[in-house]
Design a protein around this motif. Structure first.
Motif, mmCIF file in Angstrom:
data_model
loop_
_atom_site.group_PDB
_atom_site.id
_atom_site.type_symbol
_atom_site.label_atom_id
_atom_site.label_comp_id
_atom_site.label_asym_id
_atom_site.label_seq_id
_atom_site.Cartn_x
_atom_site.Cartn_y
_atom_site.Cartn_z
ATOM 1 N N PRO A 1 0.809 -1.229 0.000
ATOM 2 C CA PRO A 1 0.000 0.000 0.000
ATOM 3 C C PRO A 1 0.841 1.278 0.000
ATOM 4 N N TYR A 2 1.605 1.487 -1.063
ATOM 5 C CA TYR A 2 2.552 2.595 -1.098
ATOM 6 C C TYR A 2 2.351 3.419 -2.373
ATOM 7 N N PRO A 3 1.351 4.290 -2.407
ATOM 8 C CA PRO A 3 1.123 5.085 -3.623
ATOM 9 C C PRO A 3 2.228 6.085 -3.909
ATOM 10 N N SER A 4 2.968 6.495 -2.885
ATOM 11 C CA SER A 4 4.021 7.507 -3.109
ATOM 12 C C SER A 4 5.212 7.257 -2.194
ATOM 13 N N GLY A 5 5.659 6.008 -2.134
ATOM 14 C CA GLY A 5 6.813 5.680 -1.315
ATOM 15 C C GLY A 5 6.425 5.138 0.042
ATOM 16 N N ARG A 6 7.418 4.563 0.723
ATOM 17 C CA ARG A 6 7.212 4.047 2.078
ATOM 18 C C ARG A 6 8.060 4.857 3.053
ATOM 19 N N GLN A 7 7.412 5.320 4.101
ATOM 20 C CA GLN A 7 8.099 6.147 5.098
ATOM 21 C C GLN A 7 8.887 5.300 6.088
ATOM 22 N N CYS A 8 8.271 4.209 6.553
ATOM 23 C CA CYS A 8 8.940 3.311 7.485
ATOM 24 C C CYS A 8 8.125 2.034 7.590
ATOM 25 N N PRO A 9 8.726 0.951 8.057
ATOM 26 C CA PRO A 9 10.161 0.755 8.265
ATOM 27 C C PRO A 9 10.887 0.671 6.913
ATOM 28 N N ARG A 10 12.226 0.704 6.974
ATOM 29 C CA ARG A 10 13.041 0.616 5.766
ATOM 30 C C ARG A 10 12.533 1.591 4.711
ATOM 31 N N PRO A 11 12.757 2.878 4.922
ATOM 32 C CA PRO A 11 12.230 3.898 4.013
ATOM 33 C C PRO A 11 12.601 3.608 2.556
ATOM 34 N N ASP A 12 11.628 3.839 1.685
ATOM 35 C CA ASP A 12 11.838 3.619 0.252
ATOM 36 C C ASP A 12 10.974 4.597 -0.532
ATOM 37 N N PRO A 13 11.535 5.750 -0.942
ATOM 38 C CA PRO A 13 10.741 6.726 -1.693
ATOM 39 C C PRO A 13 10.211 6.176 -3.009
ATOM 40 N N GLY A 14 10.852 5.145 -3.541
ATOM 41 C CA GLY A 14 10.430 4.578 -4.816
ATOM 42 C C GLY A 14 9.375 3.501 -4.709
ATOM 43 N N ALA A 15 8.976 3.100 -3.498
ATOM 44 C CA ALA A 15 7.964 2.053 -3.348
ATOM 45 C C ALA A 15 6.630 2.518 -3.940
ATOM 46 N N ARG A 16 5.941 1.605 -4.585
ATOM 47 C CA ARG A 16 4.656 1.918 -5.209
ATOM 48 C C ARG A 16 3.659 0.800 -4.945
ATOM 49 N N VAL A 17 2.399 1.062 -5.235
ATOM 50 C CA VAL A 17 1.344 0.073 -5.050
ATOM 51 C C VAL A 17 1.592 -1.123 -5.966
ATOM 52 N N ARG A 18 1.554 -2.301 -5.371
ATOM 53 C CA ARG A 18 1.635 -3.542 -6.138
ATOM 54 C C ARG A 18 0.596 -4.506 -5.609
ATOM 55 N N VAL A 19 -0.060 -5.210 -6.491
ATOM 56 C CA VAL A 19 -1.031 -6.233 -6.111
ATOM 57 C C VAL A 19 -0.463 -7.578 -6.534
ATOM 58 N N LEU A 20 -0.257 -8.464 -5.570
ATOM 59 C CA LEU A 20 0.327 -9.773 -5.821
ATOM 60 C C LEU A 20 -0.742 -10.834 -5.639
#
Length: 468
Positions: A326-345
């Motif tokens: 659930p990361y439409p505009s990156g992940r703040q924490c844990p393990r910050p990742d500004p490039g994280a995006r929404v993915r459905v697996l």
């Protein structure tokens, strides 16, 4: 009857709560309006919700408390006029301004307890100087959202330690501005409001408070950062306890005796103090909570995820078949990742399955935040309290949270942050003892969902796979 008023300047809406603390805690009236984008309109909106609450009240208000979203404010000129729209925590800021800040002050995140993101006022002011030099030159004061309202009510320029700590201009305790940081940024101490000690009022209402429906002479307290105020309001005050604050954004607030600041900040968590200053806090945030659900509905209008989830009862729950990052505009924490995006697996069966998959993934992310905060605090959470608008709108949320093997409670009042701000003002003004100023909450029975631990493991595996 003893009435106190709380204001909550939130990301999506501005709320007021009128609370009676004479015999227990009773919410007398609540009002809310959308939070506007300018400082002038914010004052008008705060005044309107205050009037909605206090008009025709049975007796005068004894104290006022103000909570607000953090990392949001405006530069003001010498006359107190805003030079820009509100510079909010969720605005888009060129990351080069953060990089410039860290080049000059590489130890700033650990020194202040604030992770390296583009949200804090330190970055906002760096960007303002580079992008709007005329506005920066004309600035005489910086004022956070709660501080703006307190200034109108009292004529005083003040803030509290929980909001000061989030600016990246003060230490993790937030009790004073850091002279070395200000010097490194070329900022004058006079630009910033005075940091009030826990319990110290910002001031008393003046004649200008009549626009809020308030008489002069009422003590006004800046309660602090909205998530931390709500945490205190629902009784999460002792080391070992954790709050899960659900709204447009989500915050996990862990109360602790001590914390490894360097490790916590590196993982994207903020370190500060409780509103009463008695203990440390580890705060993990996610902007993709209510915002994620609303965004999903906007992109997939036929799914109606929010309306569907609001009707699901515990005995009707069926686990979703997919994992959603659930990361439409990156992940703040844990393990910050500004490039994280929404993915459905995985392939969902239908709209209901997608809604359940999305909710259980949001809950899995919040569990990940809480368990990581526990690691930094050095012990597991003893009791978890869920609060906020989403917990009210989606009754299945808290029982799903409770499947993580931690005793869980839920706040049962409307607008716990505004009500918590009112309670804090009552305690600080001597109207009620702190032990009696706790918002009603009740125990949550865990959902019968034996697959929850497996779903959580699959979620964490999917996050790791997404980083490869």
């Amino acid at each position: 009857m003893t009435l106190v008023l709380g204001l909550d300047i939130g990301s999506t809406s501005t709320k007021a709560a009128l609370v009676d603390v004479a015999d227990g805690v009773t919410i007398v009236r609540v009002a809310r309006r959308p939070t506007p984008s300018t400082a002038d309109d914010l004052v008008v909106t705060a005044a309107a919700v205050a009037r909605d609450c206090v008009t025709d009240a049975a007796m005068p208000v004894a104290a006022v408390g103000i909570a607000s979203m953090a990392e949001s404010g405006a530069p003001l000129d010498a006359e107190g006029r805003a030079l820009t729209p509100l510079l909010r925590w969720d605005r888009r800021v060129d990351r080069s301004h953060l990089d410039s800040l860290l080049t000059r002050l590489p130890d700033l995140p650990v020194a202040t307890g604030v992770p390296a993101t583009t949200k804090p006022a330190a970055v906002a002011l760096t960007a303002l100087r580079a992008e709007q030099p005329d506005a920066f030159a004309a600035m005489r004061h910086w004022s956070g959202a709660a501080d703006l309202i307190a200034r109108v009510l009292t004529g005083e320029r003040a803030t509290d330690h929980t909001l000061a700590a989030r600016t990246m201009l003060a230490g993790a305790r937030g009790d004073s501005w850091d002279a070395d940081v200000l010097d490194g940024l070329g900022l004058r101490d006079a630009l910033l409001p005075t940091v009030r000690a826990p319990g110290e009022p910002a001031g008393s209402t003046t004649a200008s408070a009549r626009a809020f429906g308030l008489a002069p002479g009422i003590p006004v307290h800046i309660a602090g950062h909205d998530h931390v105020v709500g945490t205190w309001g629902v009784g999460v005050r002792s080391p070992g306890e954790t709050a899960d604050s659900l709204g447009t954004a989500e915050a996990i607030v862990r109360v602790t005796h001590a914390v490894d600041i360097a490790r916590a900040v590196a993982a994207g968590f903020s370190v500060g103090r409780t509103v009463d200053g008695s203990a440390a806090t580890v705060l993990g945030g996610s902007p993709a909570c209510g915002a994620m659900l609303a965004g999903w509905d906007a992109e997939h209008p036929d799914d109606h995820v929010i309306s569907h989830l609001s009707t699901v009862m515990p005995d009707e729950w069926i686990a979703g078949s997919s994992i959603v990052l659930p990361y439409p505009s990156g992940r703040q924490c844990p393990r910050p990742d500004p490039g994280a995006r929404v993915r459905v697996l995985g392939d969902a069966r239908d709209a209901s399955d997608r809604a359940h998959s999305l909710l259980q993934s949001l809950v899995a992310h919040s569990r990940w935040m809480r368990e990581t905060a526990d690691e930094f605090a050095g012990s597991p959470t003893s009791v978890l309290t869920v609060l906020g608008s989403l917990a009210e709108r989606i009754p299945i949320w808290a029982p799903l949270v409770a499947t993580a093997h931690v005793p869980t409670r839920i706040s049962t009042v409307d607008e716990p942050v505004a009500a918590g701000a009112a309670l804090l003002a009552a305690v600080r003004s001597g109207e009620v003892a702190a032990g009696a100023a706790i918002l009603p909450r009740t125990a949550v029975a865990p959902l019968h969902a034996p697959e929850s631990d497996d779903i959580h493991r699959r979620f964490l595996a999917a996050v790791t796979e997404g980083e490869q």
